[in-house]
Design a protein around this motif. Structure first.
Motif, PDB file in Angstrom:
ATOM      1  N   UNK A   1       0.811  -1.227   0.000  1.00  0.00           N
ATOM      2  CA  UNK A   1       0.000   0.000   0.000  1.00  0.00           C
ATOM      3  C   UNK A   1       0.839   1.270   0.000  1.00  0.00           C
ATOM      4  N   UNK A   2       2.146   1.131   0.279  1.00  0.00           N
ATOM      5  CA  UNK A   2       2.985   2.310   0.386  1.00  0.00           C
ATOM      6  C   UNK A   2       2.908   2.988   1.739  1.00  0.00           C
ATOM      7  N   UNK A   3       2.304   2.307   2.733  1.00  0.00           N
ATOM      8  CA  UNK A   3       2.256   2.872   4.084  1.00  0.00           C
ATOM      9  C   UNK A   3       3.647   2.926   4.698  1.00  0.00           C
ATOM     10  N   UNK A   4       4.494   1.976   4.323  1.00  0.00           N
ATOM     11  CA  UNK A   4       5.888   1.950   4.764  1.00  0.00           C
ATOM     12  C   UNK A   4       6.789   1.759   3.554  1.00  0.00           C
ATOM     13  N   UNK A   5       8.017   2.235   3.704  1.00  0.00           N
ATOM     14  CA  UNK A   5       8.998   2.113   2.630  1.00  0.00           C
ATOM     15  C   UNK A   5       9.890   0.897   2.813  1.00  0.00           C
ATOM     16  N   UNK A   6      10.180   0.577   4.075  1.00  0.00           N
ATOM     17  CA  UNK A   6      11.006  -0.578   4.425  1.00  0.00           C
ATOM     18  C   UNK A   6      10.304  -1.380   5.497  1.00  0.00           C
TER      19      UNK A   6
ATOM     20  N   UNK B   1       3.439 -11.062  -5.848  1.00  0.00           N
ATOM     21  CA  UNK B   1       3.192  -9.759  -6.459  1.00  0.00           C
ATOM     22  C   UNK B   1       3.570  -8.537  -5.657  1.00  0.00           C
ATOM     23  N   UNK B   2       4.125  -8.700  -4.455  1.00  0.00           N
ATOM     24  CA  UNK B   2       4.566  -7.543  -3.682  1.00  0.00           C
ATOM     25  C   UNK B   2       5.788  -6.929  -4.388  1.00  0.00           C
ATOM     26  N   UNK B   3       5.710  -5.676  -4.835  1.00  0.00           N
ATOM     27  CA  UNK B   3       6.811  -5.077  -5.597  1.00  0.00           C
ATOM     28  C   UNK B   3       7.943  -4.595  -4.683  1.00  0.00           C
ATOM     29  N   UNK B   4       8.556  -5.516  -3.975  1.00  0.00           N
ATOM     30  CA  UNK B   4       9.610  -5.209  -3.013  1.00  0.00           C
ATOM     31  C   UNK B   4      10.784  -6.153  -3.220  1.00  0.00           C
ATOM     32  N   UNK B   5      11.892  -5.868  -2.552  1.00  0.00           N
ATOM     33  CA  UNK B   5      13.080  -6.697  -2.664  1.00  0.00           C
ATOM     34  C   UNK B   5      13.780  -6.789  -1.318  1.00  0.00           C
ATOM     35  N   UNK B   6      14.476  -7.895  -1.084  1.00  0.00           N
ATOM     36  CA  UNK B   6      15.250  -8.091   0.144  1.00  0.00           C
ATOM     37  C   UNK B   6      16.621  -7.439  -0.055  1.00  0.00           C
ATOM     38  N   UNK B   7      17.035  -6.627   0.913  1.00  0.00           N
ATOM     39  CA  UNK B   7      18.322  -5.939   0.774  1.00  0.00           C
ATOM     40  C   UNK B   7      19.334  -6.347   1.846  1.00  0.00           C
ATOM     41  N   UNK B   8      18.887  -7.106   2.852  1.00  0.00           N
ATOM     42  CA  UNK B   8      19.843  -7.558   3.866  1.00  0.00           C
ATOM     43  C   UNK B   8      19.186  -8.586   4.777  1.00  0.00           C
TER      44      UNK B   8
END
Length: 284
Positions: free
Chosen positions: A51-56, A71-78
């Motif tokens: 929803x864009x409520x949080x960025x991370x 379908x979540x448009x996110x990525x793991x960074x650590x």
């Protein structure tokens, strides 16, 4: 000053974030980092990212892997915590259930579908050779308070949650813990929305640098065990045991580990396909 919103569970694992915020470390770098507690856990955070409520989000590995594939448009960074999460398997104190075998085929309380409490019920079922279609039933209870009410009122039969978080409820006689189920992978990762990362890569790197400076030396912070005990209402000896079992990470989750997570989720029919490493994780 750039406002960046991050979500996580209000548990002892995330004290490092609170310490950095309290000390003004993010503001000193021009970042107005706003922390949001997600009492509903991983499923609620996945929704927050979408929803864009949080960025991370500081989020359970299995939950975000499943949601990215869905379908979540996110990525793991650590990887944030490299050690497994020890899930306690709890029943109401007055329940007749005494063993894990007793709860086979009964109702598992889960915070929501796609949450850690939901996915780990499958892991526990597999560990005990249950029939994944016949022996698993679910009752959505939203959060820990909902689990207390659900088990006490007999709306659900058992509940899986991090054992040290629920230990006070075991100590006071609300729950009985009849077993444990460690996650078969590093438990917490940090994920970020793809669109946000594209436009704020430097700020995200700075955030990771700050939290990593805290976690790399977390166990050596003076009286950290007493701080955790007081802040999270836990017995000092429980905190000390938790600290001895917990290892933080400052590195990106590796390809083999992420493949292992996907293999197990696929075998449990939790995900319908497996993705390439680069589609799930991004090295900064």
């Amino acid at each position: 000053m750039q406002q960046i919103n991050i979500g996580g569970v209000p548990e002892h694992f995330n004290l490092a974030w609170y310490l950095g915020l309290k000390n003004g470390e993010y503001k000193a770098e021009g970042i107005n980092l706003r922390w949001k507690d997600y009492f509903g856990g991983t499923g609620a955070m996945c929704k927050g990212l979408r929803n864009g409520d949080i960025d991370l989000a500081v989020i359970l590995t299995e939950g975000i892997v499943k949601d990215i594939i869905e379908g979540n448009p996110s990525t793991i960074i650590q990887t944030y915590v490299a050690s497994p999460l020890i899930w306690g398997i709890h029943v109401a104190n007055a329940s007749t259930f005494q063993t894990i075998e007793d709860i086979k085929g009964t109702r598992a309380a889960i915070s929501r579908y796609g949450s850690g409490s939901h996915l780990m019920a499958y892991v526990n079922a597999k560990n005990n050779n249950w029939n994944l279609k016949k022996d698993l039933n679910f009752e959505v209870i939203k959060n820990l308070d909902g689990a207390v009410k659900g088990l006490t009122d007999n709306k659900a039969d058992y509940f899986m949650w991090e054992k040290f978080t629920t230990k006070p409820l075991v100590d006071n006689g609300t729950f009985r813990r009849i077993g444990n189920c460690p996650s078969p992978w590093p438990c917490f990762v940090i994920a970020v929305r793809n669109d946000f990362l594209e436009t704020h890569k430097d700020e995200v790197k700075t955030i990771l640098d700050i939290v990593n400076d805290t976690t790399i030396d977390f166990k050596n912070i003076p009286s950290i065990d007493k701080t955790i005990s007081n802040r999270y209402d836990q017995e000092l000896e429980d905190v000390q045991e938790w600290l001895s079992l917990t290892e933080w990470s400052q590195e990106l989750i590796d390809e083999q580990t992420l493949q292992n997570v996907q293999d197990q989720l696929f075998d449990l029919n939790i995900i319908s396909e497996k993705w390439d490493y680069s589609a799930l994780a991004t090295k900064l």
